[in-house]
Design a protein around this motif. Structure first.
Motif, PDB file in Angstrom:
ATOM      1  N   GLY A  30       1.664  -1.872   8.095  1.00  0.00           N
ATOM      2  CA  GLY A  30       0.310  -2.321   7.759  1.00  0.00           C
ATOM      3  C   GLY A  30      -0.408  -2.756   9.017  1.00  0.00           C
ATOM      4  N   VAL A  31       0.231  -3.567   9.788  1.00  0.00           N
ATOM      5  CA  VAL A  31      -0.236  -3.927  11.128  1.00  0.00           C
ATOM      6  C   VAL A  31       0.763  -3.348  12.126  1.00  0.00           C
ATOM      7  CG1 VAL A  31      -1.394  -6.045  10.401  1.00  0.00           C
ATOM      8  CG2 VAL A  31       1.007  -6.123  11.056  1.00  0.00           C
ATOM      9  N   ALA A  32       0.324  -3.264  13.368  1.00  0.00           N
ATOM     10  CA  ALA A  32       1.225  -2.723  14.388  1.00  0.00           C
ATOM     11  C   ALA A  32       2.332  -3.728  14.696  1.00  0.00           C
ATOM     12  CB  ALA A  32       0.445  -2.408  15.654  1.00  0.00           C
ATOM     13  N   ALA A  50      -0.466  -7.840   4.842  1.00  0.00           N
ATOM     14  CA  ALA A  50      -0.452  -6.781   5.841  1.00  0.00           C
ATOM     15  C   ALA A  50      -1.863  -6.355   6.214  1.00  0.00           C
ATOM     16  CB  ALA A  50       0.321  -5.590   5.304  1.00  0.00           C
ATOM     17  N   ALA A  51      -2.808  -6.582   5.317  1.00  0.00           N
ATOM     18  CA  ALA A  51      -4.156  -6.091   5.562  1.00  0.00           C
ATOM     19  C   ALA A  51      -4.993  -7.082   6.361  1.00  0.00           C
ATOM     20  CB  ALA A  51      -4.843  -5.803   4.236  1.00  0.00           C
ATOM     21  N   VAL A  52      -4.516  -8.283   6.527  1.00  0.00           N
ATOM     22  CA  VAL A  52      -5.278  -9.291   7.254  1.00  0.00           C
ATOM     23  C   VAL A  52      -4.472  -9.740   8.465  1.00  0.00           C
ATOM     24  CG1 VAL A  52      -6.347 -11.555   7.104  1.00  0.00           C
ATOM     25  CG2 VAL A  52      -6.348 -10.061   5.114  1.00  0.00           C
ATOM     26  N   GLY A  53      -5.140  -9.827   9.583  1.00  0.00           N
ATOM     27  CA  GLY A  53      -4.432 -10.306  10.767  1.00  0.00           C
ATOM     28  C   GLY A  53      -4.298  -9.211  11.791  1.00  0.00           C
ATOM     29  N   ASP A  54      -3.556  -9.528  12.845  1.00  0.00           N
ATOM     30  CA  ASP A  54      -3.441  -8.564  13.936  1.00  0.00           C
ATOM     31  C   ASP A  54      -1.996  -8.117  14.054  1.00  0.00           C
ATOM     32  OD1 ASP A  54      -5.150  -8.597  17.116  1.00  0.00           O
ATOM     33  OD2 ASP A  54      -4.180  -7.003  16.018  1.00  0.00           O
ATOM     34  N   GLN A 113       8.573   3.045   4.554  1.00  0.00           N
ATOM     35  CA  GLN A 113       8.453   4.300   3.826  1.00  0.00           C
ATOM     36  C   GLN A 113       8.490   3.911   2.349  1.00  0.00           C
ATOM     37  OE1 GLN A 113      11.630   7.277   4.104  1.00  0.00           O
ATOM     38  NE2 GLN A 113      10.058   8.801   4.509  1.00  0.00           N
ATOM     39  N   GLN A 114       7.302   3.967   1.741  1.00  0.00           N
ATOM     40  CA  GLN A 114       7.143   3.461   0.389  1.00  0.00           C
ATOM     41  C   GLN A 114       7.678   2.029   0.294  1.00  0.00           C
ATOM     42  OE1 GLN A 114       8.512   6.476  -2.317  1.00  0.00           O
ATOM     43  NE2 GLN A 114       7.071   7.968  -1.482  1.00  0.00           N
ATOM     44  N   MET A 115       8.742   1.791  -0.482  1.00  0.00           N
ATOM     45  CA  MET A 115       9.192   0.399  -0.660  1.00  0.00           C
ATOM     46  C   MET A 115      10.342   0.044   0.289  1.00  0.00           C
ATOM     47  SD  MET A 115       8.957   0.302  -4.761  1.00  0.00           S
ATOM     48  CE  MET A 115       8.718  -1.456  -4.957  1.00  0.00           C
ATOM     49  N   SER A 160       0.778  -6.518   0.475  1.00  0.00           N
ATOM     50  CA  SER A 160      -0.268  -5.677   1.040  1.00  0.00           C
ATOM     51  C   SER A 160      -1.419  -6.520   1.553  1.00  0.00           C
ATOM     52  CB  SER A 160      -0.760  -4.677  -0.006  1.00  0.00           C
ATOM     53  OG  SER A 160      -1.219  -5.366  -1.138  1.00  0.00           O
ATOM     54  N   ALA A 185       5.105  -0.098  12.776  1.00  0.00           N
ATOM     55  CA  ALA A 185       3.950  -0.530  12.001  1.00  0.00           C
ATOM     56  C   ALA A 185       4.387  -0.850  10.586  1.00  0.00           C
ATOM     57  CB  ALA A 185       2.885   0.558  11.978  1.00  0.00           C
TER      58      ALA A 185
END
Lengths: 212, 298
Positions: A74-76, A24-28, A130-132, A21, A72
Motif C-alpha cells: 500500500g505504501v512503499a 495503508a492508504a494514509v501516510g508515507d 499478494q491478495q491476503m 487498507s 510495498a
C-alpha cells in the motif's frame, strides 16, 4: 440505549477488515529497522550447526535499480537510510549466528588468501503483498572461494516465503524480510562450511600477516 | 446480552459483505483525453515505475465467493487457501526467474516508454525517470517535485498467468495535474477520479498449446528461460506500441468498439478492435483497457 453496544460491536468488527487498507492508504513510506535481526527459529537452527568461527571475508555489491525501495504494501517499504550498514548487518549478524567470523572487504579489492572469501551481489530484495498474503524474496548471487583457491562458479541463494498477512504492520513486514534473508543465509552457510574445512594452501599459511 | 452481541456480530458480517464489494468496484476513469487537453504548456514530466523486483506470479482470487459463502469465516479460509496457492505459484515461477536473472525488464519498461513517447510528440514527454515505488504516495512525491504542471506516469506490471499459459505485461497510464485536489492530502491528486487521464494497456503472449500449469512452467523455464525472455521482449514492445494508441482513443472510437460483438480468448474477453493472424486487440471497460493477445511462435 440498547442499540449502542449493537452498533459499537458492528462498527468495530467492520473496521477490522477495512482498517488494514485505511492504514495503508494514509501516510508515507515505511522504513525497515536499521539492522538485520536473526529470526528466533532460524537462530535456533543455526546454532545447532556451527562453523567453528571460520573466518569469511565478504565483498558486497548492490547494483539494483532504485535500491532504497525494497517492497510495498500500500505504501512503499524502504530500506534503512544507512542501507550499506543494514546489508552488512545481514551478513555480519547472520553468519555469526551460523558459526562464522565475517569481515568485509572493499569492492574490487584483492581477496585475503588466508581466509574463505565470498563475493555477494544483491539481485533482489522485495517484500510485498499478494491478495491476503505477504510475500518476500531475497536473491543473492555468490562467488565463493576456499582460502587461496580460485573462485568457484556463481551460485544463487534464494530466500522465498509466503504467509498470511495478519496485521499489515511495519514490524510484520520487517520480520518477513529478516525471515527471507535467513533462508538465503542458511543455504550460503551450507556452501561455506566445506570451504572452511579445506586446508589453507602453503603459500597462504606462510604469508606474513599484514603490517608485519 | 449474549443475544445482543450475536446480533451485533451478524450485523458486522453483513456490513462487511456490503462494504467489500463497494471497495472493490473500480471508479470511472477519464480514458479519453480530449484533443484540446493534449497540449500543455511546458510539456510533461514522465515517470516509469516498476513496483516489483522480478517476474511476478499471479493467483486467482475467490474472495467474493468466500464472503458470500462464509462471511468472516470464509475470509479466514480464503486467506489460508490463498497462501497455499501463492506458495504453489512461487514454486512454479522460481525456475523461470532463475533464467531471467540477467534479463533487465526495468530497461525494457524504460525503452518501451521512450518508444511510446517518440511516437506521440504532442505529449511533450520529458526524459523518463525510473522508480521502484509504484504507490500513490511515491507518485505524489514525484508530482510535487516535478517542474512541469502535469506528469505522465507509466506503471508497469509483468507477470505470468496463474496457469502459466501466458506472460503478461500491463501498463497503467495516468496523467495527473500538480494542482492540489484536497488540502493536506497531496496523494489524492493521483486518485482515479482526479486524474486528467487514466487508461491501461496489456500485452499477453500465450504459449502455443498450453497444457498443465507444471508443464507450462517447465516450457517457459527450459534453456535458461529462453521462451520467457522472448515472450517478455515481445510483450514489452507491444505494450509500448499500445500506449500511443490508447492515448488518442476518442469517444467515437469507444462507441464503435462497444458496438462490436464480444470475443473470448482463453480467460480474456473484450470487444475486438482489430484482428490479425494469431493476434487480436481487445477493448474492455477499465480496469482492463486495451488488451493485445498473441500466441508465441516457438
Amino acid at each position: 440505549m440498547r442499540s449502542a453496544p449493537f452498533l459499537a460491536t458492528a462498527a468495530l468488527a467492520a473496521s477490522l477488515l477495512t482498517a488494514g487498507s485505511a492504514a495503508a492508504a494514509v501516510g508515507d513510506a515505511k522504513l525497515l529497522g536499521p539492522l538485520y535481526v536473526e529470526p528466533a527459529a532460524a537462530a535456533d537452527a543455526a546454532n545447532s550447526s556451527t562453523a567453528g568461527g571460520c573466518a569469511v571475508q565478504i565483498e558486497l555489491t548492490d547494483p539494483r535499480r532504485d535500491p532504497q525501495i525494497v517492497g510495498a504494501f500500500g505504501v512503499a517499504l524502504r530500506a534503512p537510510d544507512d542501507r550499506e550498514a543494514w546489508l552488512r548487518s545481514v551478513f555480519d549478524v547472520g553468519l555469526k549466528a551460523r558459526g562464522f567470523t565475517p569481515s568485509f572487504a572493499p569492492a574490487g579489492g584483492p581477496p585475503d588468501p588466508a581466509v574463505v572469501t565470498v563475493r555477494i551481489r544483491i539481485q533482489v530484495i522485495w517484500i510485498s503483498t499478494q491478495q491476503m498474503n505477504k510475500v518476500g524474496s531475497v536473491v543473492l548471487r555468490g562467488v565463493l572461494a576456499a582460502p587461496g583457491a580460485p573462485a568457484g562458479p556463481e551460485v544463487v541463494y534464494r530466500g522465498d516465503k509466503t504467509a498470511v498477512n495478519m496485521w499489515g504492520s511495519t514490524k510484520e513486514f520487517n520480520d518477513h524480510a529478516n525471515a527471507v534473508f535467513a533462508l538465503a543465509l542458511d543455504d550460503l552457510a551450507e556452501d561455506l562450511r566445506p570451504l572452511c574445512a579445506a586446508p589453507p594452501p602453503a603459500t597462504a599459511a606462510l604469508a606474513p600477516a599484514p603490517g608485519r | 446480552m449474549i443475544r445482543m452481541q450475536l446480533r451485533g456480530l451478524c450485523a458486522a458480517v453483513l456490513m462487511l459483505c456490503a462494504a467489500l464489494p463497494a471497495q472493490a468496484a473500480p471508479k470511472p476513469l477519464k480514458y479519453v483525453l480530449p484533443e484540446a487537453a493534449r497540449p500543455v504548456a511546458g510539456g510533461r514530466s514522465v515517470q516509469v515505475s516498476v513496483g516489483q523486483a522480478e517476474l511476478g506470479s499471479n493467483i486467482n482470487s475467490t474472495l467474493g465467493f468466500a464472503m458470500v459463502a462464509g462471511g468472516a469465516v470464509g475470509v479466514i479460509i480464503e486467506a489460508g487457501v490463498g497462501a497455499e496457492r501463492a506458495q504453489r505459484a512461487q514454486l512454479g515461477i522460481t525456475p523461470v526467474r532463475r533464467g531471467l536473472m540477467d534479463f533487465d525488464a526495468d530497461q525494457l519498461a524504460i525503452d518501451s516508454t521512450k518508444a511510446a513517447l517518440a511516437a506521440m510528440p504532442w505529449l511533450e514527454g520529458q526524459e523518463p525517470a525510473f522508480s521502484r515505488d509504484a504507490t500513490l504516495f511515491g507518485k505524489s512525491d514525484f508530482l510535487t517535485a516535478a517542474a512541469t504542471s502535469q506528469v505522465a506516469y507509466f506503471t508497469y506490471v509483468y507477470d505470468m498467468a496463474p496457469d502459466f499459459s501466458s506472460v503478461n505485461v500491463s501498463v497503467g497510464i495516468a496523467i495527473a495535474s500538480k494542482a492540489q485536489a484536497k488540502k493536506g492530502q497531496p496523494y489524492t491528486r493521483l486518485l482515479d477520479k482526479n486524474l486528467v487521464y487514466g487508461q491501461r494497456v496489456s500485452s499477453v503472449v500465450r504459449l502455443a498449446n498450453p497444457t498443465t500449469p507444471a508443464e507450462n512452467a517447465q516450457r517457459w523455464a527450459a534453456n535458461d528461460s529462453a521462451l520467457a525472455k522472448k515472450a517478455l521482449a515481445l510483450a514489452f514492445t507491444k505494450a509500448g506500441d499500445l500506449i500511443p494508441r490508447a492515448l488518442v482513443v476518442t469517444d467515437a472510437d469507444v462507441a464503435r468498439f462497444n458496438a462490436a460483438e464480444r470475443r473470448t480468448i482463453g480467460p480474456l474477453g473484450g470487444k475486438p478492435m482489430e484482428e490479425g493472424p494469431g493476434e487480436v486487440l481487445l477493448f474492455n471497460p477499465l480496469p482492463m483497457g486495451l488488451v493485445h493477445v498473441q500466441t508465441l511462435q516457438e
